[in-house]
Design an enzyme around this catalytic site. Sequence first.
Site, short mmCIF file in Angstrom:
data_model
loop_
_atom_site.label_atom_id
_atom_site.label_comp_id
_atom_site.label_asym_id
_atom_site.label_seq_id
_atom_site.Cartn_x
_atom_site.Cartn_y
_atom_site.Cartn_z
N HIS A 100 107.77 16.03 77.70
CA HIS A 100 108.66 15.09 77.00
C HIS A 100 108.32 15.14 75.50
O HIS A 100 107.15 15.25 75.13
CB HIS A 100 108.48 13.68 77.56
CG HIS A 100 109.53 12.74 77.05
ND1 HIS A 100 109.46 12.17 75.80
CD2 HIS A 100 110.69 12.30 77.61
CE1 HIS A 100 110.54 11.42 75.62
NE2 HIS A 100 111.30 11.49 76.70
N GLU A 170 116.82 17.45 76.18
CA GLU A 170 116.80 16.23 75.39
C GLU A 170 116.67 16.57 73.90
O GLU A 170 115.56 16.83 73.41
CB GLU A 170 115.60 15.35 75.80
CG GLU A 170 115.68 14.83 77.21
CD GLU A 170 114.94 13.51 77.37
OE1 GLU A 170 115.52 12.60 77.98
OE2 GLU A 170 113.80 13.38 76.88
#
Length: 262
Positions: A100, A170
């Site tokens: 992430h 993302e």
Amino acid sequence: MSEFLIIGNWKMNPKSNILGLKIYKDTLKIIGPTIASKNKYLETAFCIPSIYLPELIKNKKKNLNIGIQDAYFESTGAKTGLVSIEMISTYKPMYALVGHSEVRARGENNTDVNQKTLEYLRKKIKPVICVGETDRDQYGAYLNTIREQIETALMGVARKDITNISIAYEPIWAIGKNAVREATAAECFEVSIHIRRVLTDMFGVKEASKIKILYGGSVNTNDAMNFIEHGGVNGLLIGRTSLVPKDFGKIIKDIYTYAKNK
Ligand code: PGA
């Protein structure tokens, strides 16, 4: 394998495991027993702070799974403050976010992402590998960044494990409270094709088609279906909105209805 995968990323929220359990149970209530049971249309999970695992795993229902957000690949050792994948695996979470951008910002590199991916697979936890560019340039260099992130993350992954992997796109500029703006479904579509291409180069068309590609970055009740219908993705990775049961539940129900009526 279900058609869509929807993951909620709680990040460092909520303030207590009691509140976490409330979010979990309220979401279950909103989606109802049919969607909360295993089905071919979609599968869902919350990636929670690992300290809440014992409480949440106890209350888990089949199709609203529990995952974690980060853990370290070495099993034990002099790593003050860290928790290992081995330790986490005792609780049998179903998914784990890897790479992430908020973890990468604290120093994680592509090689770490690869080590974690391999260790999660060894421990039967499904890695959701997050990739994405900091910003976009007009020459398409961001596509190379994404290619490199994927190629390194998946080094040494065995063919038998391919179905256990997902890739979440993302774009960093579209994530969290400080997002510059939301990405469009067209921007998501372009990158989802690129990711599919990178996966095809690595594993061939047939195997690559088994890997789910998710979109994440400020997804909310207004734009979720747009990404699903026009973004070329097989699911969503949702941050803030996953903490609001009525909104997250609505997105899950909308996608379920869409998949069922297609
Ligand atoms: P956001 O977070 O939906 O709050 O932008 C997404 C993520 O960081 O996974």
